[in-house]
Design a protein around this motif. Structure first.
Motif, short mmCIF file in Angstrom:
data_model
loop_
_atom_site.label_atom_id
_atom_site.label_comp_id
_atom_site.label_asym_id
_atom_site.label_seq_id
_atom_site.Cartn_x
_atom_site.Cartn_y
_atom_site.Cartn_z
N SER A 37 -48.08 15.11 -4.10
CA SER A 37 -48.89 15.95 -4.97
C SER A 37 -49.20 17.28 -4.31
O SER A 37 -49.10 17.44 -3.10
N HIS A 216 -53.79 7.70 -9.68
CA HIS A 216 -53.69 7.96 -11.11
C HIS A 216 -54.61 7.12 -12.00
O HIS A 216 -54.79 7.45 -13.17
N GLU A 311 -56.76 9.47 -15.68
CA GLU A 311 -55.91 8.49 -16.36
C GLU A 311 -55.69 8.87 -17.82
O GLU A 311 -54.56 8.82 -18.33
N GLU A 314 -53.32 11.84 -18.16
CA GLU A 314 -51.93 11.47 -17.90
C GLU A 314 -51.34 10.63 -19.03
O GLU A 314 -50.14 10.73 -19.33
N GLY A 343 -47.44 4.15 -16.34
CA GLY A 343 -48.03 5.38 -15.87
C GLY A 343 -47.14 6.57 -16.17
O GLY A 343 -46.10 6.45 -16.84
N TYR A 395 -49.27 14.68 -13.17
CA TYR A 395 -50.56 14.48 -12.52
C TYR A 395 -51.62 15.28 -13.26
O TYR A 395 -51.36 15.89 -14.30
#
Length: 418
Positions: A37, A216, A311, A314, A343, A395
Protein backbone atom coordinates in the motif's frame (compact mmCIF):
# COMPACT_ATOMS: atom_id res chain seq x y z
CA UNK A 1 -13.61 1.80 16.81
CA UNK A 2 -14.02 5.51 16.29
CA UNK A 3 -15.27 6.36 12.81
CA UNK A 4 -15.35 9.57 10.82
CA UNK A 5 -17.27 10.35 7.65
CA UNK A 6 -15.58 8.54 4.74
CA UNK A 7 -14.41 11.12 2.20
CA UNK A 8 -12.12 9.47 -0.33
CA UNK A 9 -10.92 12.78 -1.79
CA UNK A 10 -9.95 13.98 1.67
CA UNK A 11 -8.17 10.69 2.33
CA UNK A 12 -6.25 10.92 -0.94
CA UNK A 13 -4.80 14.25 0.20
CA UNK A 14 -3.14 12.41 3.09
CA UNK A 15 -1.06 10.38 0.60
CA UNK A 16 1.72 12.45 -1.00
CA UNK A 17 2.22 10.02 -3.87
CA UNK A 18 -1.11 11.01 -5.40
CA UNK A 19 0.09 14.58 -5.87
CA UNK A 20 2.78 13.56 -8.32
CA UNK A 21 2.59 13.16 -12.06
CA UNK A 22 4.02 10.30 -14.05
CA UNK A 23 6.06 10.93 -17.23
CA UNK A 24 4.10 12.77 -19.93
CA UNK A 25 1.86 14.30 -17.28
CA UNK A 26 -0.17 11.17 -16.63
CA UNK A 27 -1.84 10.90 -13.22
CA UNK A 28 -1.00 7.87 -11.10
CA UNK A 29 -3.74 5.26 -10.85
CA UNK A 30 -2.46 2.91 -8.16
CA UNK A 31 -4.31 -0.41 -8.18
CA UNK A 32 -1.60 -2.54 -6.57
CA UNK A 33 -2.28 -2.27 -2.84
CA UNK A 34 -2.50 -6.05 -2.50
CA UNK A 35 1.21 -5.98 -3.26
CA UNK A 36 2.06 -2.98 -1.06
CA UNK A 37 0.00 0.00 0.00
CA UNK A 38 0.90 3.66 -0.24
CA UNK A 39 1.75 5.64 2.92
CA UNK A 40 -0.03 8.67 4.40
CA UNK A 41 1.82 11.73 5.64
CA UNK A 42 0.86 10.82 9.19
CA UNK A 43 3.00 7.65 8.99
CA UNK A 44 5.85 9.30 7.11
CA UNK A 45 6.00 12.25 9.52
CA UNK A 46 5.89 10.01 12.60
CA UNK A 47 8.83 7.97 11.36
CA UNK A 48 10.80 11.05 10.30
CA UNK A 49 10.18 12.73 13.66
CA UNK A 50 11.35 9.69 15.60
CA UNK A 51 14.50 9.33 13.52
CA UNK A 52 15.28 13.03 13.84
CA UNK A 53 14.50 13.68 17.50
CA UNK A 54 13.94 10.53 19.55
CA UNK A 55 15.92 7.66 18.07
CA UNK A 56 17.87 5.26 20.26
CA UNK A 57 17.95 1.51 20.75
CA UNK A 58 15.09 0.02 22.75
CA UNK A 59 15.09 -1.91 26.00
CA UNK A 60 18.78 -1.21 26.63
CA UNK A 61 19.64 2.45 27.17
CA UNK A 62 18.91 4.21 30.48
CA UNK A 63 19.00 7.75 29.06
CA UNK A 64 16.18 10.00 27.86
CA UNK A 65 16.37 8.97 24.19
CA UNK A 66 16.42 5.30 25.15
CA UNK A 67 13.32 5.75 27.28
CA UNK A 68 11.49 7.70 24.57
CA UNK A 69 12.34 5.15 21.91
CA UNK A 70 11.35 2.21 24.10
CA UNK A 71 8.08 3.88 25.06
CA UNK A 72 7.22 4.56 21.41
CA UNK A 73 8.12 1.02 20.35
CA UNK A 74 6.06 -0.61 23.11
CA UNK A 75 3.20 1.82 22.49
CA UNK A 76 3.08 0.50 18.93
CA UNK A 77 2.64 -3.00 20.37
CA UNK A 78 -0.29 -1.75 22.45
CA UNK A 79 -1.89 -0.18 19.39
CA UNK A 80 -1.54 -3.31 17.27
CA UNK A 81 -2.95 -5.48 20.04
CA UNK A 82 -6.01 -3.26 20.36
CA UNK A 83 -6.44 -3.08 16.57
CA UNK A 84 -6.79 -6.86 16.19
CA UNK A 85 -8.51 -7.56 19.50
CA UNK A 86 -5.61 -9.42 21.11
CA UNK A 87 -6.41 -10.32 24.75
CA UNK A 88 -2.89 -9.27 25.79
CA UNK A 89 -0.23 -6.98 24.35
CA UNK A 90 2.29 -9.72 25.16
CA UNK A 91 0.67 -11.88 22.48
CA UNK A 92 1.94 -9.48 19.79
CA UNK A 93 5.35 -10.43 18.42
CA UNK A 94 7.03 -8.04 16.00
CA UNK A 95 8.70 -9.73 13.03
CA UNK A 96 10.10 -8.27 9.83
CA UNK A 97 7.09 -9.46 7.77
CA UNK A 98 4.34 -12.06 7.62
CA UNK A 99 6.72 -14.57 6.03
CA UNK A 100 8.95 -14.48 9.09
CA UNK A 101 5.91 -14.88 11.34
CA UNK A 102 4.82 -17.99 9.43
CA UNK A 103 8.34 -19.40 9.51
CA UNK A 104 8.58 -18.73 13.24
CA UNK A 105 5.57 -20.93 13.94
CA UNK A 106 6.66 -23.63 11.52
CA UNK A 107 10.05 -23.75 13.24
CA UNK A 108 8.43 -24.78 16.51
CA UNK A 109 6.86 -27.94 15.10
CA UNK A 110 9.05 -31.00 15.29
CA UNK A 111 11.76 -29.00 17.04
CA UNK A 112 13.60 -31.25 19.54
CA UNK A 113 13.77 -28.27 21.91
CA UNK A 114 9.97 -28.28 22.14
CA UNK A 115 8.57 -31.31 23.95
CA UNK A 116 5.03 -29.92 24.18
CA UNK A 117 2.83 -32.60 22.52
CA UNK A 118 0.97 -29.92 20.56
CA UNK A 119 4.17 -29.25 18.62
CA UNK A 120 5.66 -32.72 18.29
CA UNK A 121 5.75 -33.77 14.65
CA UNK A 122 7.08 -36.78 12.81
CA UNK A 123 6.27 -39.45 10.21
CA UNK A 124 2.55 -40.08 10.07
CA UNK A 125 1.63 -36.61 11.30
CA UNK A 126 -0.04 -34.17 8.94
CA UNK A 127 0.01 -30.48 8.04
CA UNK A 128 -2.91 -29.04 6.08
CA UNK A 129 -2.79 -25.93 3.88
CA UNK A 130 -4.73 -24.94 0.75
CA UNK A 131 -4.14 -24.67 -2.96
CA UNK A 132 -4.72 -20.90 -2.90
CA UNK A 133 -1.87 -20.05 -0.52
CA UNK A 134 0.86 -17.49 -1.03
CA UNK A 135 4.29 -19.12 -1.25
CA UNK A 136 4.98 -17.78 2.24
CA UNK A 137 2.33 -20.17 3.53
CA UNK A 138 3.52 -23.11 1.43
CA UNK A 139 7.31 -23.22 1.48
CA UNK A 140 7.81 -23.11 5.30
CA UNK A 141 5.55 -26.15 5.63
CA UNK A 142 7.33 -27.95 2.79
CA UNK A 143 10.62 -27.37 4.59
CA UNK A 144 9.05 -28.65 7.79
CA UNK A 145 7.94 -31.93 6.25
CA UNK A 146 11.42 -32.36 4.79
CA UNK A 147 12.88 -32.00 8.28
CA UNK A 148 10.39 -34.21 10.08
CA UNK A 149 8.98 -36.76 7.64
CA UNK A 150 5.44 -35.48 8.23
CA UNK A 151 2.87 -35.33 5.41
CA UNK A 152 1.66 -32.16 3.70
CA UNK A 153 -1.99 -32.13 2.61
CA UNK A 154 -4.20 -29.41 1.21
CA UNK A 155 -7.72 -28.26 0.46
CA UNK A 156 -8.43 -27.69 -3.22
CA UNK A 157 -10.05 -24.69 -4.91
CA UNK A 158 -13.37 -24.75 -6.76
CA UNK A 159 -13.79 -23.51 -10.32
CA UNK A 160 -15.31 -20.27 -9.04
CA UNK A 161 -12.36 -19.61 -6.73
CA UNK A 162 -13.75 -20.77 -3.40
CA UNK A 163 -12.03 -23.00 -0.86
CA UNK A 164 -13.04 -26.58 -1.61
CA UNK A 165 -13.47 -27.29 2.06
CA UNK A 166 -13.66 -30.98 2.90
CA UNK A 167 -13.53 -31.50 6.68
CA UNK A 168 -12.28 -35.07 6.17
CA UNK A 169 -8.92 -33.65 5.00
CA UNK A 170 -8.32 -32.71 8.65
CA UNK A 171 -7.83 -35.95 10.58
CA UNK A 172 -6.72 -37.15 13.99
CA UNK A 173 -3.16 -37.05 12.60
CA UNK A 174 -3.35 -33.34 11.73
CA UNK A 175 -1.15 -31.15 13.92
CA UNK A 176 -1.70 -27.76 12.28
CA UNK A 177 -3.90 -26.20 9.60
CA UNK A 178 -2.53 -23.01 8.00
CA UNK A 179 -4.63 -21.11 5.47
CA UNK A 180 -5.18 -17.60 4.17
CA UNK A 181 -7.94 -15.55 5.71
CA UNK A 182 -8.30 -13.80 2.34
CA UNK A 183 -6.62 -14.90 -0.88
CA UNK A 184 -4.11 -12.50 -2.40
CA UNK A 185 -5.16 -13.60 -5.91
CA UNK A 186 -8.82 -14.58 -5.77
CA UNK A 187 -10.00 -12.09 -3.18
CA UNK A 188 -11.86 -14.99 -1.55
CA UNK A 189 -12.54 -14.67 2.17
CA UNK A 190 -12.32 -18.17 3.59
CA UNK A 191 -14.65 -19.76 6.19
CA UNK A 192 -11.93 -19.73 8.80
CA UNK A 193 -14.20 -20.16 11.82
CA UNK A 194 -15.55 -23.41 10.37
CA UNK A 195 -12.07 -24.67 9.54
CA UNK A 196 -10.81 -23.68 12.98
CA UNK A 197 -13.64 -25.56 14.67
CA UNK A 198 -12.75 -28.70 12.73
CA UNK A 199 -9.05 -28.33 13.54
CA UNK A 200 -9.75 -27.97 17.24
CA UNK A 201 -12.17 -30.91 17.13
CA UNK A 202 -9.25 -33.22 16.31
CA UNK A 203 -6.78 -31.43 18.60
CA UNK A 204 -4.93 -29.54 15.85
CA UNK A 205 -3.86 -25.91 15.88
CA UNK A 206 -4.79 -23.38 13.21
CA UNK A 207 -2.79 -20.51 11.76
CA UNK A 208 -4.12 -17.76 9.51
CA UNK A 209 -2.21 -15.70 6.98
CA UNK A 210 -4.16 -12.46 7.44
CA UNK A 211 -1.92 -10.24 5.31
CA UNK A 212 -4.82 -9.49 2.94
CA UNK A 213 -7.57 -9.23 5.55
CA UNK A 214 -6.25 -7.13 8.45
CA UNK A 215 -5.69 -4.07 6.20
CA UNK A 216 -9.19 -4.24 4.71
CA UNK A 217 -11.69 -5.59 7.24
CA UNK A 218 -12.35 -5.30 10.96
CA UNK A 219 -10.47 -8.30 12.40
CA UNK A 220 -10.71 -9.72 15.91
CA UNK A 221 -8.21 -12.54 16.27
CA UNK A 222 -10.09 -14.32 19.05
CA UNK A 223 -13.41 -14.29 17.19
CA UNK A 224 -11.70 -15.95 14.23
CA UNK A 225 -11.04 -18.98 16.40
CA UNK A 226 -7.40 -19.05 15.36
CA UNK A 227 -4.35 -19.99 17.42
CA UNK A 228 -1.88 -17.92 15.36
CA UNK A 229 -2.38 -14.99 12.99
CA UNK A 230 0.28 -13.41 10.78
CA UNK A 231 0.08 -10.09 8.95
CA UNK A 232 2.40 -7.39 7.65
CA UNK A 233 2.74 -3.62 7.96
CA UNK A 234 3.45 -2.59 4.39
CA UNK A 235 0.03 -3.67 3.13
CA UNK A 236 -1.83 -1.59 5.77
CA UNK A 237 -0.46 1.92 5.04
CA UNK A 238 2.56 1.18 7.23
CA UNK A 239 6.24 0.73 6.33
CA UNK A 240 7.96 -2.38 5.06
CA UNK A 241 10.29 -4.31 7.34
CA UNK A 242 7.70 -4.85 10.07
CA UNK A 243 5.24 -7.71 10.48
CA UNK A 244 3.21 -9.21 13.28
CA UNK A 245 2.63 -12.63 14.75
CA UNK A 246 -0.27 -12.93 17.14
CA UNK A 247 -0.41 -16.17 19.10
CA UNK A 248 -2.33 -17.45 22.08
CA UNK A 249 -0.24 -16.77 25.17
CA UNK A 250 0.04 -20.38 26.30
CA UNK A 251 1.26 -21.48 22.88
CA UNK A 252 3.85 -18.73 22.59
CA UNK A 253 5.14 -19.58 26.06
CA UNK A 254 5.55 -23.23 25.03
CA UNK A 255 7.51 -22.41 21.87
CA UNK A 256 11.32 -22.23 21.78
CA UNK A 257 13.08 -19.07 20.53
CA UNK A 258 13.31 -18.73 16.78
CA UNK A 259 16.45 -16.57 16.73
CA UNK A 260 19.10 -16.10 19.39
CA UNK A 261 20.84 -12.88 20.37
CA UNK A 262 20.53 -9.78 22.45
CA UNK A 263 17.36 -8.80 24.30
CA UNK A 264 15.70 -12.22 23.94
CA UNK A 265 17.61 -13.57 26.93
CA UNK A 266 17.06 -13.59 30.65
CA UNK A 267 20.56 -14.75 31.60
CA UNK A 268 23.51 -16.21 29.69
CA UNK A 269 26.35 -18.47 30.84
CA UNK A 270 28.98 -20.01 28.64
CA UNK A 271 27.17 -23.35 28.55
CA UNK A 272 23.49 -22.36 28.66
CA UNK A 273 20.97 -19.52 28.53
CA UNK A 274 17.55 -18.73 29.87
CA UNK A 275 15.10 -16.65 27.89
CA UNK A 276 13.02 -13.55 28.31
CA UNK A 277 9.25 -13.91 28.55
CA UNK A 278 7.08 -13.48 25.47
CA UNK A 279 7.01 -11.48 23.31
CA UNK A 280 10.67 -10.52 23.77
CA UNK A 281 11.77 -14.17 23.56
CA UNK A 282 11.05 -13.93 19.82
CA UNK A 283 12.59 -10.50 19.16
CA UNK A 284 16.32 -11.12 19.07
CA UNK A 285 18.70 -8.25 18.41
CA UNK A 286 17.89 -4.67 17.59
CA UNK A 287 14.32 -4.76 16.26
CA UNK A 288 12.85 -2.68 13.42
CA UNK A 289 12.27 0.20 15.83
CA UNK A 290 11.17 3.01 13.53
CA UNK A 291 9.22 0.58 11.37
CA UNK A 292 7.25 -0.64 14.41
CA UNK A 293 6.54 2.97 15.39
CA UNK A 294 5.42 3.61 11.82
CA UNK A 295 3.10 0.63 12.05
CA UNK A 296 1.65 2.13 15.21
CA UNK A 297 0.99 5.35 13.29
CA UNK A 298 -0.65 3.32 10.50
CA UNK A 299 -2.93 1.67 13.06
CA UNK A 300 -3.82 5.13 14.40
CA UNK A 301 -4.67 6.27 10.89
CA UNK A 302 -6.84 3.26 10.03
CA UNK A 303 -8.55 3.43 13.41
CA UNK A 304 -9.45 7.08 12.87
CA UNK A 305 -10.89 6.34 9.44
CA UNK A 306 -12.70 3.30 10.83
CA UNK A 307 -12.22 -0.21 9.50
CA UNK A 308 -15.95 -0.63 8.97
CA UNK A 309 -15.81 2.42 6.71
CA UNK A 310 -12.77 1.07 4.87
CA UNK A 311 -14.53 -2.24 4.30
CA UNK A 312 -17.73 -0.55 3.08
CA UNK A 313 -15.80 1.68 0.66
CA UNK A 314 -13.93 -1.28 -0.78
CA UNK A 315 -17.17 -3.23 -1.22
CA UNK A 316 -18.53 -0.32 -3.26
CA UNK A 317 -15.39 -0.30 -5.40
CA UNK A 318 -15.44 -4.07 -5.83
CA UNK A 319 -19.09 -4.13 -6.86
CA UNK A 320 -18.43 -1.35 -9.36
CA UNK A 321 -15.36 -3.14 -10.74
CA UNK A 322 -17.09 -6.50 -11.09
CA UNK A 323 -19.81 -4.87 -13.19
CA UNK A 324 -17.33 -2.86 -15.25
CA UNK A 325 -15.03 -5.79 -16.02
CA UNK A 326 -17.96 -7.88 -17.26
CA UNK A 327 -18.19 -5.42 -20.17
CA UNK A 328 -14.62 -6.14 -21.32
CA UNK A 329 -14.71 -8.75 -24.11
CA UNK A 330 -12.48 -11.77 -23.61
CA UNK A 331 -11.86 -11.05 -19.94
CA UNK A 332 -11.86 -14.07 -17.63
CA UNK A 333 -12.12 -13.35 -13.93
CA UNK A 334 -10.18 -15.79 -11.74
CA UNK A 335 -12.13 -15.84 -8.50
CA UNK A 336 -15.64 -15.18 -7.20
CA UNK A 337 -17.79 -13.05 -9.51
CA UNK A 338 -20.00 -11.75 -6.70
CA UNK A 339 -19.49 -9.73 -3.52
CA UNK A 340 -20.26 -12.70 -1.31
CA UNK A 341 -17.31 -13.50 0.96
CA UNK A 342 -14.74 -11.65 -1.14
CA UNK A 343 -12.48 -8.65 -0.87
CA UNK A 344 -11.26 -5.99 -3.27
CA UNK A 345 -8.73 -8.06 -5.21
CA UNK A 346 -9.62 -8.95 -8.81
CA UNK A 347 -7.36 -11.14 -10.93
CA UNK A 348 -8.11 -11.84 -14.57
CA UNK A 349 -6.80 -12.80 -17.99
CA UNK A 350 -7.48 -11.31 -21.41
CA UNK A 351 -7.93 -13.87 -24.14
CA UNK A 352 -4.83 -14.17 -26.32
CA UNK A 353 -2.86 -11.47 -24.49
CA UNK A 354 -0.11 -12.16 -21.96
CA UNK A 355 -0.60 -10.40 -18.62
CA UNK A 356 2.88 -8.87 -18.86
CA UNK A 357 1.80 -7.05 -22.03
CA UNK A 358 -1.40 -5.94 -20.33
CA UNK A 359 0.47 -4.51 -17.37
CA UNK A 360 3.07 -2.74 -19.49
CA UNK A 361 0.52 -0.99 -21.70
CA UNK A 362 -1.63 0.01 -18.74
CA UNK A 363 1.39 1.55 -17.06
CA UNK A 364 3.07 3.15 -20.07
CA UNK A 365 -0.01 4.67 -21.68
CA UNK A 366 -2.57 5.09 -18.88
CA UNK A 367 -0.56 5.39 -15.67
CA UNK A 368 -2.47 2.42 -14.25
CA UNK A 369 -0.33 0.37 -11.86
CA UNK A 370 -1.46 -3.26 -11.55
CA UNK A 371 0.47 -6.38 -10.75
CA UNK A 372 1.08 -9.14 -13.28
CA UNK A 373 2.50 -12.63 -12.80
CA UNK A 374 1.60 -15.47 -10.49
CA UNK A 375 1.60 -13.19 -7.41
CA UNK A 376 3.65 -15.67 -5.36
CA UNK A 377 0.82 -18.18 -5.76
CA UNK A 378 2.04 -20.40 -8.60
CA UNK A 379 0.19 -23.57 -7.51
CA UNK A 380 -3.09 -21.66 -7.68
CA UNK A 381 -2.36 -20.54 -11.22
CA UNK A 382 -1.45 -24.10 -12.18
CA UNK A 383 -4.82 -25.15 -10.77
CA UNK A 384 -6.53 -22.85 -13.28
CA UNK A 385 -4.21 -23.82 -16.13
CA UNK A 386 -2.71 -20.38 -16.62
CA UNK A 387 0.85 -19.07 -16.15
CA UNK A 388 -0.10 -15.64 -14.86
CA UNK A 389 -2.88 -13.11 -14.29
CA UNK A 390 -3.33 -9.37 -14.15
CA UNK A 391 -4.38 -8.25 -10.67
CA UNK A 392 -6.10 -5.02 -9.67
CA UNK A 393 -6.36 -4.55 -5.91
CA UNK A 394 -8.20 -1.68 -4.22
CA UNK A 395 -7.80 0.22 -0.99
CA UNK A 396 -9.28 3.11 0.95
CA UNK A 397 -7.77 5.75 -1.36
CA UNK A 398 -9.11 4.37 -4.65
CA UNK A 399 -12.06 5.76 -6.61
CA UNK A 400 -14.55 4.50 -9.16
CA UNK A 401 -12.93 6.90 -11.63
CA UNK A 402 -9.72 4.91 -11.33
CA UNK A 403 -11.63 1.73 -12.13
CA UNK A 404 -12.97 3.50 -15.22
CA UNK A 405 -9.36 4.29 -16.18
CA UNK A 406 -8.48 0.60 -15.81
CA UNK A 407 -11.36 -0.44 -18.04
CA UNK A 408 -10.46 2.15 -20.70
CA UNK A 409 -6.93 0.84 -20.63
CA UNK A 410 -8.07 -2.76 -21.05
CA UNK A 411 -10.18 -1.84 -24.08
CA UNK A 412 -7.11 -0.12 -25.56
CA UNK A 413 -4.96 -3.22 -24.90
CA UNK A 414 -7.42 -5.29 -26.87
CA UNK A 415 -7.28 -2.86 -29.78
CA UNK A 416 -3.48 -3.02 -29.79
CA UNK A 417 -3.56 -6.80 -30.09
CA UNK A 418 -6.57 -7.04 -32.39
Amino acid sequence: MTQISFDVEKIRKDFPVFSRELPDGRPLVYLDSGNSSQKPSQVIDTMRDHLALHYSNVGRAMHVLGAESTDAYESARDKVAAFVGAPSRDEIVFTKNASEALNLVAYSFGNPANTDPRFTLGPGDEIVISEMEHHSNIVPWQLLVQRTGATLKWFGVTDDGRLDYDPSVVTERTKIVSIAHQSNVLGTVNPVAEVAARAHEVGALIMLDASQSVPHHPVDVTRLGADFVAFTGHKMVGPSGIGVLWGRAGLLEAMPPFLGGGEMIEAVWMDRSTYAPVPHKFEAGTPPIVEAIGLGAAVDYLTEVGMEAVEAHERTLTSYALDALREVPGLRLIGPDSLEERGGTLSFTLEGIHPHDVGQILDDQFGVAVRVGHHCARPLHLRFGIPATTRASFYLYNTTGEIDALVRGLHHVQKVFA
